[in-house]
Structure formats: structure tokens, C-alpha cells
Design a protein around this motif. Structure first.
Motif: not given
Ligand code: KG4
Ligand code: ZN
Length: 340
Positions: A274-281, A287-290
């Protein structure tokens, strides 16, 4: 086709009742979603500031039959045409789990199809695979929900290693508790997410526990810090508190997940729960993956929060590897993710 003659490639009905969503879905081959119905009980629990187990069980009992009927109707399938009926058998609220498991067994018996018991945490791992069936392994999955915070290495279906988990509160639990303290209502995650958009994430420097230390997490000190800060500064802008709290959680989650993906040589980094729905996360993980040249897999928000499509997807792999589950399978509130 399995050796026992079960053709696993047809439609599987999944049922999810582990917490406060009554859900049913029909999915074939773990990625073709033929229907997905989620009936949320949020309105029933909101006035109590959290999920009331007894109310949840009663609501599942009332809602499950119509939700299953809608899912099979939308998918244009009749019960006996299904390959299997699957239900979440843990972890979760015991009364709620029992409703789903009992209903699934009864339907499997009536339709003369196999029953498959599905682990809710394993089901969350399949949200990304449902939408991106060609994901390459190994993956690092950050599973962040109301009850769990797990950093997992996934080498294939059923092949998981838990790298780290929370030592106290789960990430979603921290969102819910802080939101409750701030008077933002239930569920807290979406409320903080929305309010944080109008706040300054750098306004307050909350602690980032264990950020550079191993794979485990700890969020209860952060929650206490927020409470102490607001008590000392009663005039602080609530939006700034929400944004700064959220930034602290996201920094820890993303720093550890990114490091795990690099160290494990992962082909991708996935979010789940559920927390994976968080916009900032979602933004920070991208960004980290890029920056690190790692593929990011962010399931749609509907697939991150509890749903039955992920249950049917996990059931496909379980049926393929282990066959049907016995009809005397019970419900297990503290069931752990099956690991190697
Ligand atoms: O996976 P889930 O639907 O149920 C469990 O298995 O626990 O996760 C529910 C959790 C709750 O704690 C809720 O506040 C959190 O996910 N959540 C969010 C967001 N949407 C749901 N947390 C942060 N930001 C969100 N947008
Ligand atoms: Zn869940």
C-alpha cells in the motif's frame, strides 16, 4: 499443463479479505486481468480511526458474495470454467481471513475446481509482474504495507530471500499513527501524501534511523520525534510536518532499496504494498533508479494497495509449482513470506 492434468493457464478466481478490502478478481496466466473488483470498507472504519476487526469480518461476510459475482460476471466466466479458486490465508486479521478462505473452499467444492491458499505478502510481490510480465530476475522488491516493511531479493517465482525488515513499526503503520496524531483521519498514508504536497519537506529535520546501517528498518523513533516536535511547536504548519515526516520515511526506504539493488546486481527495483502508492516514494525511487541505471517497476496505485488480482497471480505460480492446497488449510494471522 501439470502432470496431474490441471491446465494452469486458464482463468483463476482470486479472493482477498485479509484486512479492510473485500476483493475478487479473475486473472489468467498471472498477467491477463479479466476482472478486478475491490470494495473498500474505509468508510465503515474511518470514524474509529483504524480498522475494527469485528466490523471488518461482518462487512466481508456481507460483501463477498456480491463482489465474487461481479468479478465472474465482468470476466464472462462461469464457476466450473475456472482453473482454481484462490484466497489469501495469511497474514491478516483472523476473522477476515477465515471468511475469504471458507468462501473459496466452498466455491471450489461446489464448482469442482482446485482450491489454492495464497500468502498475502507473496501476492503483493506479483503486483509488478502482473503489469510487467517480462521482468528480469533477480529483482530487489521493497514491500511496504500497513503491517510489513520488507526488503526482498527475488530470484524467481517462489524464490525469495528477506534481506531486511522493520524492527518495530511498519512504514504504513508509521504513516497511519502520525496521521492520527495530526488529526488527519484514516487511512493515514493517502492523507499525509495529499497534505505533504502543500508543505516543505525540508522544514523539519526528522531522524533517518539506520539509514546507512544494514538492511533493517526502524520507524517508531521517527513517530515519537514527530509527536515531540509538534508538542513543543504547537503553531507549526501541519503540512510542513507531514512533508518532513514523509521525506524522512522516503529517504530511508529509497536509500536502502537503491543500495540493495546495486549490491545484489539486481536487474530491477520493484515497489509493492500500500505505501508504494505514495507519490514522493514513487518519484524518489525513480530518481535513484535513473541515477544508478537500474530498471524501476512501479505497479499502478490500484495494484499496490490490497486487491485480488495479485492473489490470483500468485495462485498461478503456486498451483504450477505445488498443485492445489488441501481443503483443511486454515487461516494464519502471522504467516511469514515463504523463503528459501
Ligand atoms: O498493502 P495495504 O493496502 O494493506 C496491507 O496489507 O497492510 O497497505 C495499507 C497501508 C496503510 O498503512 C496506508 O496508510 C498505506 O498503505 N498507504 C499509503 C498510501 N496509500 C496507502 N501510505 C503512504 N502514501 C500513500 N499514498
Ligand atoms: Zn496488503
Amino acid at each position: 499443463m501439470r502432470a496431474d492434468g490441471i491446465d494452469v493457464d486458464g482463468p483463476i478466481l482470486g479472493i482477498e479479505t485479509s484486512c479492510d478490502e473485500t476483493a475478487a478478481a479473475v486473472v489468467s496466466q498471472a498477467h491477463t486481468v479479466m476482472s478486478s473488483v475491490v470494495s473498500s470498507q474505509i468508510d465503515l472504519h474511518a470514524r474509529y480511526g483504524g480498522v475494527v476487526p469485528e466490523i471488518a469480518s461482518r462487512a466481508h461476510l456481507e460483501l463477498l458474495v456480491p463482489v465474487v459475482a461481479e468479478a465472474t460476471f465482468d470476466a464472462h466466466v462461469e464457476g466450473p470454467d475456472l482453473v482454481a479458486v484462490a484466497a489469501t490465508y495469511g497474514p491478516g486479521l483472523i476473522g477476515s481471513l477465515l471468511i475469504g478462505v471458507s468462501a473459496a473452499k466452498a466455491l471450489a467444492l461446489a464448482w469442482d475446481v482446485p482450491f489454492v491458499a495464497v500468502n498475502h505478502l507473496e501476492a503483493h510481490l506479483y503486483a509488478a509482474l502482473l503489469e510487467e510480465p517480462d521482468l528480469e530476475m533477480p529483482l530487489v522488491v521493497l514491500l511496504v504495507s500497513g503491517g510489513h516493511t520488507l526488503l526482498i531479493r527475488m530470484d524467481g517465482p517462489g524464490d525469495y530471500e528477506v534481506l531486511g525488515s522493520t524492527l518495530d513499526d511498519a512504514a504504513g503503520e508509521a504513516f497511519d499513527k502520525v496521521a492520527r496524531f495530526l488529526g488527519l483521519g484514516y487511512p493515514g498514508g493517502p492523507a499525509i501524501d495529499a497534505l505533504a504536497m502543500t508543505g516543505d519537506p525540508t522544514a523539519i529535520q526528522f531522524p533517518r534511523a539506520m539509514i546507512d546501517d544494514g538492511w533493517n528498518f526502524s520507524f517508531s523513533g521517527l513517530k515519537t520525534s514527530v509527536i515531540n516536535y509538534v508538542r513543543k511547536h504547537p503553531d507549526v504548519e501541519t503540512a510542513d510536518v507531514a512533508a518532513s515526516f514523509q521525506q524522512a520515511v522516503v529517504d530511508v526506504l529509497v536509500t536502502k532499496a537503491g543500495r540493495a539493488a546495486r549490491e545484489m546486481g539486481a536487474k530491477g527495483l520493484c515497489l509493492a504494498g500500500g505505501v508504494a502508492a505514495n507519490s514522493q516514494l514513487r518519484e524518489a525511487l525513480l530518481d535513484v533508479c535513473v541515477a544508478d541505471g537500474i530498471r524501476a517497476f512501479l505497479p499502478s496505485r490500484e495494484m499496490c494497495t490490497d486487491n485480488a488480482a495479485m492473489v490470483a497471480a500468485a495462485a498461478y505460480y503456486r498451483l504450477r509449482s505445488d498443485g492445489p492446497s488441501p481443503l483443511d488449510t486454515g487461516a494464519f494471522p502471522n504467516l511469514a513470506l515463504p523463503t528459501r
